[in-house]
Scaffold this active site. Structure first.
Site, PDB file in Angstrom:
ATOM      1  N   TYR A 237       0.834  -1.200   0.000  1.00 11.28           N
ATOM      2  CA  TYR A 237       0.000   0.000   0.000  1.00 11.28           C
ATOM      3  C   TYR A 237       0.874   1.258   0.000  1.00 11.28           C
ATOM      4  O   TYR A 237       0.519   2.269  -0.617  1.00 11.28           O
ATOM      5  CB  TYR A 237      -0.934  -0.032   1.209  1.00 11.28           C
ATOM      6  CG  TYR A 237      -1.752  -1.295   1.257  1.00 11.28           C
ATOM      7  CD1 TYR A 237      -2.861  -1.456   0.421  1.00 11.28           C
ATOM      8  CD2 TYR A 237      -1.401  -2.355   2.084  1.00 11.28           C
ATOM      9  CE1 TYR A 237      -3.599  -2.633   0.430  1.00 11.28           C
ATOM     10  CE2 TYR A 237      -2.131  -3.536   2.106  1.00 11.28           C
ATOM     11  CZ  TYR A 237      -3.223  -3.671   1.276  1.00 11.28           C
ATOM     12  OH  TYR A 237      -3.951  -4.846   1.279  1.00 11.28           O
ATOM     13  N   GLU A 246       5.279   9.266  -8.388  1.00 11.08           N
ATOM     14  CA  GLU A 246       6.337   8.854  -9.313  1.00 11.08           C
ATOM     15  C   GLU A 246       5.883   9.018 -10.759  1.00 11.08           C
ATOM     16  O   GLU A 246       6.621   9.550 -11.606  1.00 11.08           O
ATOM     17  CB  GLU A 246       6.706   7.401  -9.023  1.00 11.08           C
ATOM     18  CG  GLU A 246       7.775   6.836  -9.922  1.00 11.08           C
ATOM     19  CD  GLU A 246       8.206   5.441  -9.488  1.00 11.08           C
ATOM     20  OE1 GLU A 246       8.774   4.718 -10.325  1.00 11.08           O
ATOM     21  OE2 GLU A 246       7.977   5.077  -8.312  1.00 11.08           O
ATOM     22  N   ARG A 247       4.699   8.559 -11.054  1.00 10.49           N
ATOM     23  CA  ARG A 247       4.212   8.595 -12.430  1.00 10.49           C
ATOM     24  C   ARG A 247       3.911  10.011 -12.885  1.00 10.49           C
ATOM     25  O   ARG A 247       4.122  10.358 -14.053  1.00 10.49           O
ATOM     26  CB  ARG A 247       2.977   7.696 -12.542  1.00 10.49           C
ATOM     27  CG  ARG A 247       3.342   6.228 -12.402  1.00 10.49           C
ATOM     28  CD  ARG A 247       2.175   5.319 -12.071  1.00 10.49           C
ATOM     29  NE  ARG A 247       2.625   3.931 -12.029  1.00 10.49           N
ATOM     30  CZ  ARG A 247       1.907   2.919 -11.557  1.00 10.49           C
ATOM     31  NH1 ARG A 247       0.691   3.141 -11.078  1.00 10.49           N
ATOM     32  NH2 ARG A 247       2.393   1.689 -11.557  1.00 10.49           N
ATOM     33  N   HIS A 342      16.217  16.853 -37.964  1.00  6.04           N
ATOM     34  CA  HIS A 342      17.636  17.209 -37.853  1.00  6.04           C
ATOM     35  C   HIS A 342      18.484  16.483 -38.901  1.00  6.04           C
ATOM     36  O   HIS A 342      19.680  16.740 -39.009  1.00  6.04           O
ATOM     37  CB  HIS A 342      18.168  16.887 -36.449  1.00  6.04           C
ATOM     38  CG  HIS A 342      17.932  17.978 -35.451  1.00  6.04           C
ATOM     39  ND1 HIS A 342      16.707  18.233 -34.874  1.00  6.04           N
ATOM     40  CD2 HIS A 342      18.779  18.892 -34.912  1.00  6.04           C
ATOM     41  CE1 HIS A 342      16.810  19.239 -34.014  1.00  6.04           C
ATOM     42  NE2 HIS A 342      18.049  19.670 -34.032  1.00  6.04           N
ATOM     43  N   GLY A 343      17.865  15.553 -39.615  1.00  8.22           N
ATOM     44  CA  GLY A 343      18.581  14.842 -40.661  1.00  8.22           C
ATOM     45  C   GLY A 343      19.733  14.017 -40.111  1.00  8.22           C
ATOM     46  O   GLY A 343      19.682  13.503 -38.990  1.00  8.22           O
ATOM     47  N   GLY A 368       5.947   2.134 -14.528  1.00  8.48           N
ATOM     48  CA  GLY A 368       4.668   1.571 -14.966  1.00  8.48           C
ATOM     49  C   GLY A 368       4.566   1.663 -16.474  1.00  8.48           C
ATOM     50  O   GLY A 368       4.437   2.760 -17.034  1.00  8.48           O
TER      51      GLY A 368
END
Length: 381
Positions: A237, A246-247, A342-343, A368
């Site tokens: 938990y 975090e995500r 940018h080639g 995740g």
């Protein structure tokens, strides 16, 4: 890019000061960090002195007692540095590892460790992921057995950011060996140098090169019983609670990278000439960049909406899961187009855009995977 509607003058000042620090103290010096495979400890201490490592922690311990929107600003500006390894070194410390202590530590644990983390004297890591347990936290096999006044840890962890050069680790382990699935997991505080704990090896990654990543090994690692964090068998938990933070910061970092890549690419195509005109004069190119800019604006708006919801104490699992899925995929699409425009220069290893392409890939995986996030969204539809 436009400012989120949630921004106050304090938010703007925070962002401007942080951007100035990164432009002056990070970007001109970070190239050697890629070679060294680490962010210098002195930089972390600088950030600690300026208050960037304790944004949401109590002033009692040296923090600033700010809210989630500030964490989103921090992550976005770190992403704009163009050095994803530097960005994740900081965000793991501030928003993925240390919150375990801040949210669940005892007064004694907080007093012992949190001030040093906020100053940047101590760098931390969260050690949950294993070879067979990434997004599926319930698959943890590392175990901890009580032995008198100690716990004995045995097992290994994989892909641990700040694992090589960190000082303090928040380790997930199975404490009820009879429990099935997510039950029976606990979190422990483990200091570097503890007998039985070692860095198995430093891992070589495709990107995030100035972020150190490790395999950790626990072999009859004895830690004091007082190093249990947040209660026995409550670890799942605790992990799930912090996953939202975090995500969210991964999504914010991704949008910072994407916005900066678009800015750099617009500058480049305005100067680069082909077939008698600049690339900007080619309708297909400028319209593709315009569309990507619109998508990044939408992604940023979702990031800050999720951060605002969290700051208000509202349930935002669906919104944060959307952030992680959308922004992790979008940054890769943006970087693909920017590199294309940018080639050949964009394919050279030493160019900024090539580094950003390498760094962005993991943001659809770490914290995740996209597919896992979409399932979280679907459950709540």
């Amino acid at each position: 890019m436009n400012e989120p509607i949630y921004f106050t003058e304090e938010h703007r000042q925070f962002r401007d000061n942080l951007r100035r620090f990164i432009e002056q103290e990070v970007v001109p010096h970070a190239a050697p960090w890629e070679e060294a495979g680490m962010v210098p400890r002195a930089v972390m201490r600088q950030m600690g002195e300026l208050g960037y490592l304790g944004i949401r922690y109590p002033e009692t311990y040296g923090g600033s007692s700010l809210d989630t929107v500030y964490s989103a600003i921090l992550a976005e500006e770190l992403g704009r540095s163009t050095y994803g390894g530097y960005a994740v070194t900081v965000t793991v410390h501030t928003d993925m590892a240390s919150p375990h202590l801040a949210n669940f530590g005892t007064p004694e644990q907080l007093q012992r460790y949190l001030p040093s983390l906020i100053r940047g004297d101590t760098v931390c890591a969260v050690a949950v992921t294993e070879p067979d347990a990434g997004s599926d936290v319930a698959g943890i096999r590392t175990r901890a057995v009580r032995d008198g006044d100690h716990w004995v840890l045995d097992g290994s962890k994989m892909f641990i950011t700040n694992g090589v050069h960190g000082d303090l680790y928040f380790v997930g382990a199975k404490t009820d060996l009879t429990a099935k699935g997510s039950r029976g997991i606990s979190i422990f505080i483990v200091e570097k140098g503890t007998p039985g704990f070692r860095v198995g090896r430093a891992l070589k990654k495709s990107g995030w090169l100035c972020s150190d990543t490790a395999e950790l090994v626990f072999d009859n690692c004895r830690i004091p019983a007082t190093n249990l964090l947040g209660g026995e068998n409550k670890g799942f938990y605790q992990i799930m609670r912090n996953f939202q933070n975090e995500r969210m910061v991964i999504g914010a970092q991704a949008m910072g990278e994407a916005a900066r890549a678009i800015e750099m690419t617009v500058d480049y195509v305005r100067e680069r000439k082909a077939f008698g005109a600049t690339l900007w004069d080619k309708q297909a190119i400028r319209q593709r960049l315009a569309m990507r800019a619109a998508q990044v604006e939408a992604g940023r708006a979702l990031v800050y909406h999720a951060a605002w919801l969290d700051a208000q104490g509202k349930d935002c699992v669906k919104e944060v899961s959307m952030v992680k899925a959308l922004c992790g995929e979008l940054v890769n699409k943006v970087l693909y187009d920017c590199q294309q425009f940018h080639g050949g220069f964009g394919y050279m290893h030493e160019t900024t855009i090539a580094r950003m392409v390498r760094d962005a890939r993991v943001e659809a995986i770490g914290g995740g995977a996209t597919e896992v996030m979409l399932e979280e969204v679907a459950k709540r539809m």
